[in-house]
Each structure stands twice: as structure tokens, then as C-alpha cells.
Design a protein around this motif. Structure first.
Motif, PDB file in Angstrom:
ATOM      1  N   PHE A 175      11.926   2.281  -7.831  1.00  0.00           N
ATOM      2  CA  PHE A 175      11.827   1.778  -9.210  1.00  0.00           C
ATOM      3  C   PHE A 175      12.559   2.714 -10.175  1.00  0.00           C
ATOM      4  O   PHE A 175      13.314   2.257 -11.043  1.00  0.00           O
ATOM      5  CB  PHE A 175      10.356   1.646  -9.613  1.00  0.00           C
ATOM      6  CG  PHE A 175      10.157   1.201 -11.030  1.00  0.00           C
ATOM      7  CD1 PHE A 175      10.404  -0.114 -11.401  1.00  0.00           C
ATOM      8  CD2 PHE A 175       9.725   2.113 -11.989  1.00  0.00           C
ATOM      9  CE1 PHE A 175      10.232  -0.517 -12.729  1.00  0.00           C
ATOM     10  CE2 PHE A 175       9.549   1.713 -13.306  1.00  0.00           C
ATOM     11  CZ  PHE A 175       9.805   0.395 -13.679  1.00  0.00           C
ATOM     12  N   LEU A 176      12.353   4.026 -10.019  1.00  0.00           N
ATOM     13  CA  LEU A 176      13.023   5.002 -10.878  1.00  0.00           C
ATOM     14  C   LEU A 176      14.536   4.952 -10.692  1.00  0.00           C
ATOM     15  O   LEU A 176      15.296   5.014 -11.666  1.00  0.00           O
ATOM     16  CB  LEU A 176      12.493   6.409 -10.583  1.00  0.00           C
ATOM     17  CG  LEU A 176      11.028   6.673 -10.949  1.00  0.00           C
ATOM     18  CD1 LEU A 176      10.606   8.065 -10.487  1.00  0.00           C
ATOM     19  CD2 LEU A 176      10.817   6.534 -12.454  1.00  0.00           C
ATOM     20  N   LEU A 177      14.980   4.845  -9.440  1.00  0.00           N
ATOM     21  CA  LEU A 177      16.417   4.737  -9.172  1.00  0.00           C
ATOM     22  C   LEU A 177      16.988   3.449  -9.742  1.00  0.00           C
ATOM     23  O   LEU A 177      18.115   3.421 -10.259  1.00  0.00           O
ATOM     24  CB  LEU A 177      16.680   4.802  -7.666  1.00  0.00           C
ATOM     25  CG  LEU A 177      16.417   6.145  -6.980  1.00  0.00           C
ATOM     26  CD1 LEU A 177      16.617   6.024  -5.478  1.00  0.00           C
ATOM     27  CD2 LEU A 177      17.320   7.237  -7.547  1.00  0.00           C
ATOM     28  N   PHE A 178      16.207   2.364  -9.655  1.00  0.00           N
ATOM     29  CA  PHE A 178      16.637   1.069 -10.188  1.00  0.00           C
ATOM     30  C   PHE A 178      16.814   1.149 -11.704  1.00  0.00           C
ATOM     31  O   PHE A 178      17.811   0.652 -12.250  1.00  0.00           O
ATOM     32  CB  PHE A 178      15.604  -0.001  -9.825  1.00  0.00           C
ATOM     33  CG  PHE A 178      15.946  -1.373 -10.318  1.00  0.00           C
ATOM     34  CD1 PHE A 178      16.916  -2.140  -9.680  1.00  0.00           C
ATOM     35  CD2 PHE A 178      15.295  -1.907 -11.424  1.00  0.00           C
ATOM     36  CE1 PHE A 178      17.236  -3.408 -10.136  1.00  0.00           C
ATOM     37  CE2 PHE A 178      15.611  -3.176 -11.892  1.00  0.00           C
ATOM     38  CZ  PHE A 178      16.583  -3.929 -11.239  1.00  0.00           C
ATOM     39  N   ILE A 179      15.862   1.783 -12.388  1.00  0.00           N
ATOM     40  CA  ILE A 179      15.960   1.950 -13.842  1.00  0.00           C
ATOM     41  C   ILE A 179      17.172   2.805 -14.196  1.00  0.00           C
ATOM     42  O   ILE A 179      17.956   2.474 -15.096  1.00  0.00           O
ATOM     43  CB  ILE A 179      14.671   2.589 -14.408  1.00  0.00           C
ATOM     44  CG1 ILE A 179      13.474   1.658 -14.221  1.00  0.00           C
ATOM     45  CG2 ILE A 179      14.847   2.940 -15.883  1.00  0.00           C
ATOM     46  CD1 ILE A 179      13.571   0.338 -14.946  1.00  0.00           C
ATOM     47  N   MET A 180      17.332   3.920 -13.481  1.00  0.00           N
ATOM     48  CA  MET A 180      18.461   4.815 -13.734  1.00  0.00           C
ATOM     49  C   MET A 180      19.792   4.107 -13.522  1.00  0.00           C
ATOM     50  O   MET A 180      20.716   4.235 -14.334  1.00  0.00           O
ATOM     51  CB  MET A 180      18.362   6.040 -12.827  1.00  0.00           C
ATOM     52  CG  MET A 180      19.447   7.083 -13.087  1.00  0.00           C
ATOM     53  SD  MET A 180      19.248   8.597 -12.094  1.00  0.00           S
ATOM     54  CE  MET A 180      19.729   8.007 -10.472  1.00  0.00           C
ATOM     55  N   TYR A 181      19.889   3.338 -12.429  1.00  0.00           N
ATOM     56  CA  TYR A 181      21.133   2.636 -12.133  1.00  0.00           C
ATOM     57  C   TYR A 181      21.460   1.612 -13.216  1.00  0.00           C
ATOM     58  O   TYR A 181      22.613   1.498 -13.648  1.00  0.00           O
ATOM     59  CB  TYR A 181      21.035   1.941 -10.776  1.00  0.00           C
ATOM     60  CG  TYR A 181      22.201   1.034 -10.475  1.00  0.00           C
ATOM     61  CD1 TYR A 181      23.490   1.553 -10.346  1.00  0.00           C
ATOM     62  CD2 TYR A 181      22.033  -0.347 -10.344  1.00  0.00           C
ATOM     63  CE1 TYR A 181      24.571   0.728 -10.083  1.00  0.00           C
ATOM     64  CE2 TYR A 181      23.107  -1.170 -10.081  1.00  0.00           C
ATOM     65  CZ  TYR A 181      24.369  -0.633  -9.955  1.00  0.00           C
ATOM     66  OH  TYR A 181      25.442  -1.455  -9.699  1.00  0.00           O
ATOM     67  N   ASN A 182      20.453   0.867 -13.670  1.00  0.00           N
ATOM     68  CA  ASN A 182      20.689  -0.151 -14.696  1.00  0.00           C
ATOM     69  C   ASN A 182      21.110   0.464 -16.022  1.00  0.00           C
ATOM     70  O   ASN A 182      21.973  -0.091 -16.717  1.00  0.00           O
ATOM     71  CB  ASN A 182      19.438  -1.009 -14.879  1.00  0.00           C
ATOM     72  CG  ASN A 182      19.366  -2.136 -13.869  1.00  0.00           C
ATOM     73  OD1 ASN A 182      19.962  -3.188 -14.032  1.00  0.00           O
ATOM     74  ND2 ASN A 182      18.647  -1.897 -12.777  1.00  0.00           N
ATOM     75  N   ILE A 183      20.524   1.605 -16.368  1.00  0.00           N
ATOM     76  CA  ILE A 183      20.940   2.290 -17.599  1.00  0.00           C
ATOM     77  C   ILE A 183      22.398   2.708 -17.508  1.00  0.00           C
ATOM     78  O   ILE A 183      23.191   2.471 -18.433  1.00  0.00           O
ATOM     79  CB  ILE A 183      20.038   3.519 -17.867  1.00  0.00           C
ATOM     80  CG1 ILE A 183      18.617   3.078 -18.218  1.00  0.00           C
ATOM     81  CG2 ILE A 183      20.619   4.374 -18.995  1.00  0.00           C
ATOM     82  CD1 ILE A 183      17.630   4.231 -18.317  1.00  0.00           C
ATOM     83  N   MET A 184      22.785   3.317 -16.383  1.00  0.00           N
ATOM     84  CA  MET A 184      24.172   3.760 -16.208  1.00  0.00           C
ATOM     85  C   MET A 184      25.121   2.572 -16.123  1.00  0.00           C
ATOM     86  O   MET A 184      26.234   2.610 -16.664  1.00  0.00           O
ATOM     87  CB  MET A 184      24.284   4.635 -14.956  1.00  0.00           C
ATOM     88  CG  MET A 184      23.562   5.961 -15.082  1.00  0.00           C
ATOM     89  SD  MET A 184      23.855   7.114 -13.712  1.00  0.00           S
ATOM     90  CE  MET A 184      23.040   6.272 -12.369  1.00  0.00           C
ATOM     91  N   PHE A 185      24.693   1.505 -15.434  1.00  0.00           N
ATOM     92  CA  PHE A 185      25.518   0.306 -15.290  1.00  0.00           C
ATOM     93  C   PHE A 185      25.815  -0.304 -16.653  1.00  0.00           C
ATOM     94  O   PHE A 185      26.973  -0.622 -16.978  1.00  0.00           O
ATOM     95  CB  PHE A 185      24.777  -0.702 -14.407  1.00  0.00           C
ATOM     96  CG  PHE A 185      25.550  -1.951 -14.098  1.00  0.00           C
ATOM     97  CD1 PHE A 185      26.321  -2.037 -12.950  1.00  0.00           C
ATOM     98  CD2 PHE A 185      25.506  -3.049 -14.942  1.00  0.00           C
ATOM     99  CE1 PHE A 185      27.038  -3.185 -12.652  1.00  0.00           C
ATOM    100  CE2 PHE A 185      26.217  -4.205 -14.659  1.00  0.00           C
ATOM    101  CZ  PHE A 185      26.985  -4.269 -13.507  1.00  0.00           C
ATOM    102  N   ILE A 186      24.786  -0.441 -17.479  1.00  0.00           N
ATOM    103  CA  ILE A 186      24.939  -1.088 -18.785  1.00  0.00           C
ATOM    104  C   ILE A 186      25.704  -0.202 -19.757  1.00  0.00           C
ATOM    105  O   ILE A 186      26.639  -0.663 -20.433  1.00  0.00           O
ATOM    106  CB  ILE A 186      23.556  -1.453 -19.366  1.00  0.00           C
ATOM    107  CG1 ILE A 186      22.900  -2.539 -18.520  1.00  0.00           C
ATOM    108  CG2 ILE A 186      23.676  -1.919 -20.818  1.00  0.00           C
ATOM    109  CD1 ILE A 186      21.446  -2.793 -18.834  1.00  0.00           C
ATOM    110  N   THR A 187      25.333   1.085 -19.846  1.00  0.00           N
ATOM    111  CA  THR A 187      25.950   1.958 -20.846  1.00  0.00           C
ATOM    112  C   THR A 187      27.421   2.248 -20.533  1.00  0.00           C
ATOM    113  O   THR A 187      28.280   2.132 -21.415  1.00  0.00           O
ATOM    114  CB  THR A 187      25.181   3.284 -20.961  1.00  0.00           C
ATOM    115  OG1 THR A 187      25.065   3.891 -19.658  1.00  0.00           O
ATOM    116  CG2 THR A 187      23.798   3.055 -21.534  1.00  0.00           C
ATOM    117  N   ASN A 188      27.724   2.595 -19.273  1.00  0.00           N
ATOM    118  CA  ASN A 188      29.124   2.861 -18.920  1.00  0.00           C
ATOM    119  C   ASN A 188      29.958   1.594 -18.982  1.00  0.00           C
ATOM    120  O   ASN A 188      31.111   1.621 -19.423  1.00  0.00           O
ATOM    121  CB  ASN A 188      29.207   3.484 -17.522  1.00  0.00           C
ATOM    122  CG  ASN A 188      28.818   4.945 -17.511  1.00  0.00           C
ATOM    123  OD1 ASN A 188      29.493   5.788 -18.092  1.00  0.00           O
ATOM    124  ND2 ASN A 188      27.706   5.264 -16.870  1.00  0.00           N
ATOM    125  N   GLY A 189      29.376   0.476 -18.553  1.00  0.00           N
ATOM    126  CA  GLY A 189      30.079  -0.793 -18.643  1.00  0.00           C
ATOM    127  C   GLY A 189      30.354  -1.180 -20.083  1.00  0.00           C
ATOM    128  O   GLY A 189      31.448  -1.665 -20.419  1.00  0.00           O
TER     129      GLY A 189
END
Length: 314
Positions: free
Chosen positions: A28-42
Motif C-alpha cells: 500500500f505504501l509503495l502504491f501510494i508512493m508510485y502514484n505520487i511520483m507517476f502523477i507529479t513527474n508526469g
């Protein structure tokens, strides 16, 4: 090789010491982290790409850095999330070598972009009158394209490593496949290959770091010679942002190389933690640093969000 089993798949361990009871929480923590990076960098990449006002050399470099982070995270984190969520840590040898190539390629790309950013700031602060004629958008675009192409020469190391036989344990103690971890599992003498790859890694890491340090030393000397407080403050504001980004990228990597050189024995969980720190912390922090510290990007993103909210409301 008669009594050895050749593996056609590897298994990523992630954090070896994490109990299975915490797998769901970890995923869950990795999923949240990945989505934050995916959205912000994108978002940073797309905004800079679409907004003509941001078609400037420095923003083009920021866009390349965001795109590199986007690719790296997408190539590595979903597999690790699947490992903890669905117990899917196994990865085929082909997928592992493709991932390894992307990991090394994008890491080199990041170091080259950061070096170019330091050089850009050096020209902007030390030779401001020549900046617009020296650092053009077209020149920066050519430089970035060349870096993407030239850094891909690291594909050679993946091809060489893929030729080795692998047997015995197939556990990769990491979040992703990398040459250092995969070579440990080879059933052959890999000393020469390891030495060559270590040398290349050291040259890229400390070579780019040396160029960055020299650039900022020159900037510091130039800033100290400024007579007006406003010019000093503006230069300091810019340099602090970039130095923080460089520290996030280089400090963990230098520590890992120093630990390896001094032959320090790190626990598997600490080693993996350092890998996570050096790989994902810059990708998590950079979009916020550039959006909060760069007025043009911050204003454009704010106005875009307001337009979207108004459109939704209407």
C-alpha cells in the motif's frame, strides 16, 4: 554445470526482513508512493511540453529529468508492488535484463542532465549577458537528444551479463535487477566484467559529480563578487534549489560506493533501503522542489488546475 540448475527466472526479494504480515501495508505504501511520483513527474513533463511559455533551456532539462524519473519508476515499482500485494516477486530472465538496462540507462541519464543543469546555471550566473546566445532552446534539445542516445551504450553491459549461466540461488536482494546483484548469481568467473562495470560506474558518478562541484564553486566565487544584495539573493535562491536536488541524487550513491570500496558489510535490509533511498527519493522530491521554487511552473500549474475546476463546475 552437470549438477547445476540453470535459472530462467529470478526472484526479487525487496526488503528481506519484512514479515509476511506486513506485505499488504508495504504494498500500500509503495502504491501510494508510485502514484505520487507517476502523477507529479508526469504532470511536470506534460505541462512543460504543452506550455510554450516554458519552452526554455532550463525547463527543458527539468522535463527530461521528470520523464527519466517517470520511466524509471514505471519500470521498477509496479513489479515490487505486485510482489508484496500478490506474492509476485518472480521475474523472467528477459524481463530482468530489460529492467536492468533501463535502470542503468536512466541513472546515467539523470547524472548527465544534472551536470547540464549545473553548466546552465554557471553560464546564467557567471556570464548572464552571453546566456541567451550561448544556451539556446535548440542547443539544449540537441544536447538532451544526444545524451539519451549516447547513454544507451550501457546496453553493452546488459548483453555481456546475459551471456553468463546462472544457477544455484536466483534471489535478487533488491527492488529491481541491477548488474551488481545479478553478477553475484552467475556460475562463472565474472571478475573482469565486474571490474569494468565498476570502473564505468565510478567514472560516470564521480566524473559528473566533479563537473557539478566545479560549476558551483565557480558560481559561488562569482556570487561573492556581486555588490548588490538583490543579485546575490537571486543567485543563492537558484543554487540552493539545484544543490539540494544534486545532494538527493549523489549523497546516497557516494555512500554506497564508499561502503563497497571500504568493504563494509551492510545488512540486506539496509542495503535495499539505500537502494530505495538513492533511486526514489529524488523522483519523489524533485517535482515538488521545482514546482514550489520555480514561479513560472507553479503559476502555470495553479492556473491550469483553476481552469479545470472552473470547467468542471460549469
Amino acid at each position: 554445470m552437470d549438477n547445476q540448475t540453470v535459472h530462467f527466472e529470478f526472484e526479487l526479494t525487496g526488503f528481506p526482513g519484512v514479515s509476511q504480515n506486513f506485505y499488504i501495508l508495504t504494498s500500500f505504501l509503495l502504491f501510494i508512493m508510485y502514484n505520487i511520483m507517476f502523477i507529479t513527474n508526469g504532470a511536470v513533463f506534460i505541462v512543460i511540453l504543452l506550455k510554450e511559455k516554458l519552452h526554455k533551456p532550463m525547463y527543458l532539462l527539468i522535463a527530461n529529468l521528470a520523464f527519466s524519473a517517470f520511466l524509471f519508476d514505471t519500470a521498477t515499482l509496479p513489479k515490487m508492488i505486485g510482489k508484496y500485494w500478490l506474492d509476485g516477486g518472480k521475474i523472467s530472465s528477459l524481463a530482468c535484463f530489460v529492467q536492468m538496462h533501463l535502470v542503468h540507462w536512466l541513472a546515467i541519464m539523470d547524472s548527465l542532465i544534472l551536470t547540464l543543469m549545473a553548466f546552465d546555471r554557471y553560464i546564467a550566473i557567471c556570464n548572464p549577458l552571453r546566456y541567451s546566445s550561448t544556451i539556446t532552446y535548440k542547443l539544449t534539445m540537441y544536447a538532451c537528444s544526444s545524451m539519451w542516445f549516447c547513454s544507451d551504450i550501457i546496453l553493452i553491459d546488459t548483453i555481456i551479463i546475459a551471456q553468463y549461466p546462472f544457477c544455484g540461488s536466483n534471489k535478487v536482494v533488491s527492488f529491481y535487477c541491477s548488474s551488481s546483484n545479478i553478477l553475484r548469481l552467475a556460475c562463472a568467473n565474472v571478475t573482469s566484467t565486474r571490474e569494468v562495470l565498476s570502473t564505468v560506474g565510478l567514472v560516470v558518478l564521480f566524473g559528473t559529480l566533479a563537473l557539478i562541484i566545479l560549476s558551483y564553486v565557480a558560481i559561488l566565487l562569482s556570487v561573492l563578487s556581486l555588490k548588490h544584495w538583490s543579485g546575490w539573493r537571486k543567485a543563492f535562491h537558484t543554487c540552493v534549489t539545484h544543490l539540494f536536488v544534486n545532494a538527493l541524487f549523489y549523497v546516497p550513491r557516494v555512500f554506497v560506493y564508499q561502503a563497497s570500496y571500504l568493504k563494509l558489510v551492510l545488512s540486506p535490509d539496509l542495503a535495499v533501503f539505500l537502494i530505495v533511498l538513492q533511486s526514489y527519493l529524488p523522483h519523489l522530491a524533485n517535482p515538488f522542489i521545482y514546482c514550489l521554487r520555480t514561479e513560472e511552473i507553479k503559476n502555470i500549474i495553479s492556473s491550469t488546475l483553476k481552469e479545470m475546476l472552473n470547467w468542471k463546475h460549469n
